[in-house]
Enzyme design. Structure first.
Site, short mmCIF file in Angstrom:
data_model
loop_
_atom_site.label_atom_id
_atom_site.label_comp_id
_atom_site.label_asym_id
_atom_site.label_seq_id
_atom_site.Cartn_x
_atom_site.Cartn_y
_atom_site.Cartn_z
N PHE A 135 0.86 -1.19 0.00
CA PHE A 135 0.00 0.00 0.00
C PHE A 135 0.89 1.24 0.00
O PHE A 135 1.72 1.41 0.91
CB PHE A 135 -0.92 0.00 1.23
CG PHE A 135 -1.91 -1.12 1.23
CD1 PHE A 135 -3.20 -0.93 0.75
CD2 PHE A 135 -1.55 -2.38 1.70
CE1 PHE A 135 -4.11 -1.98 0.74
CE2 PHE A 135 -2.46 -3.43 1.69
CZ PHE A 135 -3.75 -3.23 1.20
N THR A 140 2.55 -1.61 4.41
CA THR A 140 2.17 -0.22 4.22
C THR A 140 3.45 0.62 4.20
O THR A 140 4.28 0.48 5.10
CB THR A 140 1.26 0.25 5.38
OG1 THR A 140 0.23 -0.72 5.56
CG2 THR A 140 0.64 1.59 5.10
N CYS A 141 3.58 1.48 3.21
CA CYS A 141 4.79 2.32 3.12
C CYS A 141 4.83 3.27 4.31
O CYS A 141 3.91 4.07 4.53
CB CYS A 141 4.79 3.12 1.83
SG CYS A 141 6.17 4.29 1.75
N ILE A 142 5.90 3.20 5.07
CA ILE A 142 6.00 3.95 6.34
C ILE A 142 6.03 5.46 6.11
O ILE A 142 5.38 6.20 6.85
CB ILE A 142 7.23 3.46 7.16
CG1 ILE A 142 7.21 4.03 8.57
CG2 ILE A 142 8.55 3.76 6.45
CD1 ILE A 142 8.15 3.34 9.51
N ALA A 176 2.62 6.63 4.84
CA ALA A 176 1.63 6.51 5.91
C ALA A 176 1.80 7.60 6.95
O ALA A 176 0.83 8.24 7.37
CB ALA A 176 1.73 5.13 6.55
#
Lengths: 130, 95
Positions: free
Chosen positions: A39, A77-79, A82
């Site tokens: 994501f 999820t891309c940190i 996000a």
């Protein structure tokens, strides 16, 4: 086949998260392996556990969480994407000294390297753009 | 090398379609999904892309009430979408 999925759109702003969900379900039903679901960009909004859509509407958030649990999918999820959109786990929330966290436990925060690795390890990377 | 192209934007996005037209090759496959299924309303689609089999995602076509009886576009389920992904050597997602 080994497939990876890239989700770039948030629920309500685009159909990306819903289309990716249906595609992932169909791939699993057809016996394919989902190596990773990544994501990125606005797609990270799909990983929040706070949205409360009306009960008579399809709940994309809940559907992703259920699908992850059922098939033990590697949902990443891309940190960085996000954090700047306010999607944080407990650790990140504390690190930024923020009052709450909302990343659903079915997703893990990590870097873009996970997307590159998924692309390298999978037979196909299917992008659901916004 | 046969390639599956997917397109999820409506015909309003002219530049994206031009890029697709300049890239797609005979023997490739085009799958329309999301707002891309609105291309089913255009007769000129098949004239512009010859020797390309065009599919449209069934659920997205029905969700938008698009009649496709008189078009050369084939309806595809999500299972068909998965199969097309695997049957073609390469995949390009236009969005």
């Amino acid at each position: 086949m080994k497939l990876s999925i890239l989700v770039l759109g948030s629920p309500y702003n685009s159909q990306a998260a819903y289309s990716a969900l249906r595609y992932t379900q169909a791939a699993l039903d057809s016996g394919h392996e989902i190596y990773r679901v990544f994501f990125y960009q606005d797609g990270v909004h799909a990983c929040s556990n706070l949205p409360a859509p009306p009960q008579d509407e399809f709940n994309t958030y809940e559907a992703w969480q259920t699908l992850q649990e059922k098939h033990e999918l590697d949902c990443v999820t891309c940190i960085a994407a996000a954090a700047r959109r306010g999607v944080l786990n407990e650790e990140e929330s504390k690190r930024h000294n923020l009052p709450a966290f909302n990343l659903a436990t079915q997703f893990s925060l990590s870097g873009l390297g996970q997307l590159i690795e998924a692309n390298a390890e999978s037979d196909r990377l299917v992008t659901f753009g916004a | 090398m046969p390639t599956l192209h997917t397109l999820n934007r409506s015909p309003a996005n002219i530049q994206l379609f031009e890029q697709l037209i300049n890239t797609i090759r005979p023997g490739d496959t085009l799958l329309l999904l999301e707002d891309g299924v609105y291309y089913c309303l255009q007769n000129k689609l098949n004239r512009k892309i010859q020797d390309i089999q065009v599919y449209a995602l069934k659920d997205d076509v029905h969700a938008r009430g698009i009649p496709i009886e008189q078009s050369d576009v084939l309806l595809a389920s999500y299972e068909d979408f998965v199969n097309l992904t695997c049957e073609n050597d390469k995949l390009v997602n236009w969005y």
